[in-house]
Design an enzyme around this catalytic site. Structure first.
Site, PDB file in Angstrom:
ATOM      1  N   HIS A  91       0.857  -1.199   0.000  1.00  0.00           N
ATOM      2  CA  HIS A  91       0.000   0.000   0.000  1.00  0.00           C
ATOM      3  C   HIS A  91       0.891   1.246   0.000  1.00  0.00           C
ATOM      4  O   HIS A  91       1.968   1.239   0.616  1.00  0.00           O
ATOM      5  CB  HIS A  91      -0.900  -0.015   1.244  1.00  0.00           C
ATOM      6  CG  HIS A  91      -1.966   1.041   1.189  1.00  0.00           C
ATOM      7  ND1 HIS A  91      -1.707   2.355   1.487  1.00  0.00           N
ATOM      8  CD2 HIS A  91      -3.258   0.985   0.814  1.00  0.00           C
ATOM      9  CE1 HIS A  91      -2.822   3.063   1.314  1.00  0.00           C
ATOM     10  NE2 HIS A  91      -3.776   2.250   0.910  1.00  0.00           N
ATOM     11  N   GLU A 161      -4.197   1.915  -7.237  1.00  0.00           N
ATOM     12  CA  GLU A 161      -4.499   3.018  -6.326  1.00  0.00           C
ATOM     13  C   GLU A 161      -3.601   4.211  -6.635  1.00  0.00           C
ATOM     14  O   GLU A 161      -2.510   4.339  -6.051  1.00  0.00           O
ATOM     15  CB  GLU A 161      -4.258   2.590  -4.878  1.00  0.00           C
ATOM     16  CG  GLU A 161      -5.172   1.504  -4.384  1.00  0.00           C
ATOM     17  CD  GLU A 161      -5.470   1.689  -2.903  1.00  0.00           C
ATOM     18  OE1 GLU A 161      -6.654   1.771  -2.569  1.00  0.00           O
ATOM     19  OE2 GLU A 161      -4.535   1.776  -2.103  1.00  0.00           O
TER      20      GLU A 161
HETATM   21  P1  PGA Z   1      -9.521   6.141   0.494  1.00  0.00           P
HETATM   22  O1  PGA Z   1      -8.331   5.117   0.705  1.00  0.00           O
HETATM   23  O2  PGA Z   1     -10.734   5.335   0.074  1.00  0.00           O
HETATM   24  O3  PGA Z   1      -9.704   6.816   1.811  1.00  0.00           O
HETATM   25  O4  PGA Z   1      -9.097   7.075  -0.596  1.00  0.00           O
HETATM   26  C1  PGA Z   1      -8.133   4.055  -0.174  1.00  0.00           C
HETATM   27  C2  PGA Z   1      -6.867   3.325   0.189  1.00  0.00           C
HETATM   28  O5  PGA Z   1      -5.861   3.970   0.524  1.00  0.00           O
HETATM   29  O6  PGA Z   1      -6.821   2.084   0.153  1.00  0.00           O
END
Ligand code: PGA
Length: 247
Positions: A91, A161
């Site tokens: 992540h 992401e």
């Molecule tokens: P968010 O986070 O939905 O708050 O943008 C997503 C993530 O970091 O997995």
């Protein structure tokens, strides 16, 4: 659809965790979505151990080590013993505090060795007009997946992401067309890394400011198989609304 609720460090106590778990159990029964919860480690231990529901659990990260004299480390095997069946790996918030492509690849291998389905996060910091962001995604995928044995590469779930879209609101998420383009691109890169036809079964998720107001639009026609949800997953009302949008 696969919905992964990344609770990050938002949930601080067991009572709140139990409430969110109860909501997810109801949602999993009432809809066809697969819900995976990723609580902070001690809360995962408290909820997942005797879990008989359809809701599954995920680690938010696993140790790069495989145990021994490593104070503070939580290895993949411990998560597995505690009831997790998934692990979020790489992540951006872990990469920001030290994960590199090399450690991500090791963590991926540890997770698979312990039977955890790894959710590999990739994403660019910004979108440039020259399209350099595509090369970044290709590189992150390749460096993480290539060291794995071919039969294990198929087990990797990819979560796209983009860093510029994380932790904001629906307006700042990616648009449907850009997401569709990225999903196609990731499938193309996976086709080069995975044996035979297996890329067809690979799951690709999107994460970054997914909320009840944009989830349906992002799901439609973009080709994604699910979502990784941060802030909207720790508010029972918001999370219910979001999952129902997809049902
Ligand atoms: P968010 O986070 O939905 O708050 O943008 C997503 C993530 O970091 O997995």
């Amino acid at each position: 659809m696969l919905i992964v609720a990344n609770w990050k460090a938002y949930v601080e106590e067991l009572a709140k965790a139990k409430k969110l778990f109860a909501t997810s159990k109801r949602l999993a029964k009432a809809t066809r979505t697969t819900i995976v919860l990723a609580p902070p480690a001690p809360l995962l231990g408290a909820l997942a151990l005797r879990n008989k529901s359809k809701v599954a659990f995920s680690a938010q990260d696993v140790s790069v080590t495989d145990g021994g004299a490593r104070t503070g480390e939580i290895i993949a095997q411990v998560y597995s013993a505690a009831g997790a069946t998934y692990a979020i790996i790489g992540h951006s918030e872990r990469r920001a505090v030290g994960d590199t492509d090399t450690t991500v690849a090791i963590k991926l291998a540890h997770s698979i060795a312990q039977g955890l389905s790894p959710i590999l996060c990739v994403g660019e910091k910004e979108r440039d007009v020259e399209g350099r962001y595509l090369a970044i995604i290709r590189e992150e995928l390749t460096l993480a997946i290539e060291p794995l044995a071919p039969k294990d590469r198929m087990k990797v779930i990819v979560a796209y992401e983009p860093l510029w879209a994380i932790g904001k609101d629906a307006e700042h998420a990616i648009g449907q067309n850009d997401l569709a383009e990225m999903v196609l691109y990731i499938r193309k890169v996976l086709a080069e890394l995975l044996p035979g036809e297996s890329t067809r079964n690979s799951l690709i998720l999107y994460g970054g400011s997914v909320e009840p107001g944009n989830v349906r639009d992002l799901a439609g026609a973009s080709g994604v198989d699910g979502f990784l949800i941060g802030h909207a997953s720790v508010d029972s009302r918001m999370f219910s609304l979001l999952v129902k949008q997809l049902a």
